[in-house]
Design a protein around this motif. Structure first.
Motif, PDB file in Angstrom:
ATOM      1  N   UNK A   1      29.044  34.600  41.357  1.00 48.49           N
ATOM      2  CA  UNK A   1      30.121  33.607  41.295  1.00 48.49           C
ATOM      3  C   UNK A   1      31.476  34.305  41.255  1.00 48.49           C
ATOM      4  N   UNK A   2      32.424  33.792  42.017  1.00 40.47           N
ATOM      5  CA  UNK A   2      33.747  34.417  42.120  1.00 40.47           C
ATOM      6  C   UNK A   2      34.558  34.145  40.862  1.00 40.47           C
ATOM      7  N   UNK A   3      35.157  35.198  40.329  1.00 43.11           N
ATOM      8  CA  UNK A   3      36.077  35.083  39.199  1.00 43.11           C
ATOM      9  C   UNK A   3      37.464  34.799  39.758  1.00 43.11           C
ATOM     10  N   UNK A   4      38.033  33.653  39.402  1.00 43.73           N
ATOM     11  CA  UNK A   4      39.315  33.250  39.976  1.00 43.73           C
ATOM     12  C   UNK A   4      40.518  33.829  39.239  1.00 43.73           C
ATOM     13  N   UNK A   5      40.304  34.538  38.149  1.00 43.48           N
ATOM     14  CA  UNK A   5      41.440  35.094  37.412  1.00 43.48           C
ATOM     15  C   UNK A   5      42.262  36.086  38.241  1.00 43.48           C
ATOM     16  N   UNK A   6      41.651  36.946  39.089  1.00 38.61           N
ATOM     17  CA  UNK A   6      42.483  37.825  39.921  1.00 38.61           C
ATOM     18  C   UNK A   6      43.398  37.051  40.873  1.00 38.61           C
ATOM     19  N   UNK A   7      42.916  35.901  41.341  1.00 44.46           N
ATOM     20  CA  UNK A   7      43.743  35.065  42.227  1.00 44.46           C
ATOM     21  C   UNK A   7      44.983  34.574  41.495  1.00 44.46           C
ATOM     22  N   UNK A   8      44.783  34.020  40.301  1.00 41.83           N
ATOM     23  CA  UNK A   8      45.921  33.486  39.548  1.00 41.83           C
ATOM     24  C   UNK A   8      46.868  34.601  39.101  1.00 41.83           C
ATOM     25  N   UNK A   9      46.327  35.738  38.721  1.00 39.80           N
ATOM     26  CA  UNK A   9      47.174  36.873  38.329  1.00 39.80           C
ATOM     27  C   UNK A   9      47.985  37.363  39.522  1.00 39.80           C
ATOM     28  N   UNK A  11      48.863  35.642  42.225  1.00 40.70           N
ATOM     29  CA  UNK A  11      49.864  34.650  42.609  1.00 40.70           C
ATOM     30  C   UNK A  11      51.059  34.667  41.661  1.00 40.70           C
ATOM     31  N   UNK A  12      50.790  34.791  40.355  1.00 38.03           N
ATOM     32  CA  UNK A  12      51.885  34.891  39.388  1.00 38.03           C
ATOM     33  C   UNK A  12      52.711  36.148  39.637  1.00 38.03           C
ATOM     34  N   UNK A  87      50.217  48.738  30.984  1.00 37.45           N
ATOM     35  CA  UNK A  87      48.890  48.144  30.889  1.00 37.45           C
ATOM     36  C   UNK A  87      48.948  46.713  30.341  1.00 37.45           C
ATOM     37  N   UNK A  88      49.955  45.991  30.837  1.00 37.96           N
ATOM     38  CA  UNK A  88      50.099  44.570  30.537  1.00 37.96           C
ATOM     39  C   UNK A  88      50.464  43.867  31.838  1.00 37.96           C
ATOM     40  N   UNK A  89      50.440  42.516  31.814  1.00 38.68           N
ATOM     41  CA  UNK A  89      50.772  41.797  33.046  1.00 38.68           C
ATOM     42  C   UNK A  89      52.180  42.083  33.561  1.00 38.68           C
TER      43      UNK A  89
END
Length: 225
Positions: A1-9, A11-12, A87-89
């Motif tokens: 199953x695809x983890x969508x968190x990389x997508x949202x990170x 895009x932000x 090592x943070x967003x």
């Protein structure tokens, strides 16, 4: 199953970085164009363009040296604000801005230099302020080139990998962007997930290019007629 968190990170990161890069690139390009000292112009142009030609890991090394825990900027933020940048967003945004900035800067500068100087002089004779001349005359006439720079800068920020890996790491759910997710899944042998992430990146990049090119073409047609 695809983890969508990389997508949202991703895009932000790409959305915030293009806003910063866009206005920073415009202002610095305008300043360089107006600069009269050719030697200083060459030196500054070299500095602003350097991330474009250096390996991303080298740029990441310099950024890590500056904003790392023991770096001058990183230690300052930790000591006075209790904020750890590396090592943070926010580190992913910094990496994307630094790596995409040269594309926005050089595109904007090239577009500004193609604008007829007589148009700017005409604005001054009409009593327009330099700021109004910039937006009403220079920016308006250089818009297609500026949009092209925005396309390249956005795509570069979206696909940033090397510098981000150096200063933001590959932390799942925090700093793992789409390019890092592709790398992680390929390394783990999850080719199906990697392909899904690749398709997402290609789709986003294509949509961004289509929209911005559409705006650029419409603007050029308006000027012709």
């Amino acid at each position: 199953m695809v983890d969508w968190s990389p997508f949202f990170i991703s895009m932000k990161t790409a959305s915030l970085s293009i806003v910063i890069t866009f206005f920073l690139g415009l202002i610095i390009a305008w300043g360089i164009v107006k600069l009269k000292n050719d030697s200083l112009k060459i030196i500054l142009d070299g500095i602003f363009t350097l991330p474009l030609v250096l390996p991303p890991t080298v740029v990441g090394f310099f950024l890590l040296y500056l904003i790392g825990v023991k770096g001058p900027i990183g230690s300052f933020f930790i000591e006075f604000f209790a904020i750890k940048i590396a090592f943070s967003w926010p580190a992913t945004v910094i990496a994307a801005v630094v790596m995409s900035f040269p594309l926005m800067y050089r595109s904007a500068r090239g577009a500004f230099e193609q604008v007829d100087p007589n148009l700017l002089d005409a604005g001054r004779t009409l009593g327009m302020s330099e700021w109004k001349i910039f937006w009403k005359v220079l920016f308006a006439n250089a818009l297609p080139g500026i949009i092209s720079g925005g396309i390249l800068a956005y795509a570069r920020g979206l696909g940033e990998f090397g510098a981000s890996l150096m200063i933001a790491g590959n932390i799942a759910g925090r700093t793992r962007t789409l390019p890092m997710a592709v790398y992680s899944d390929v390394a783990a042998g999850n080719m199906g997930n990697a392909i899904d992430y690749v398709l997402i990146i290609v789709f986003i990049a294509f949509i961004a290019i289509f929209i911005m090119d559409f705006i650029s073409i419409r603007k050029e047609k308006q000027w012709r007629y």
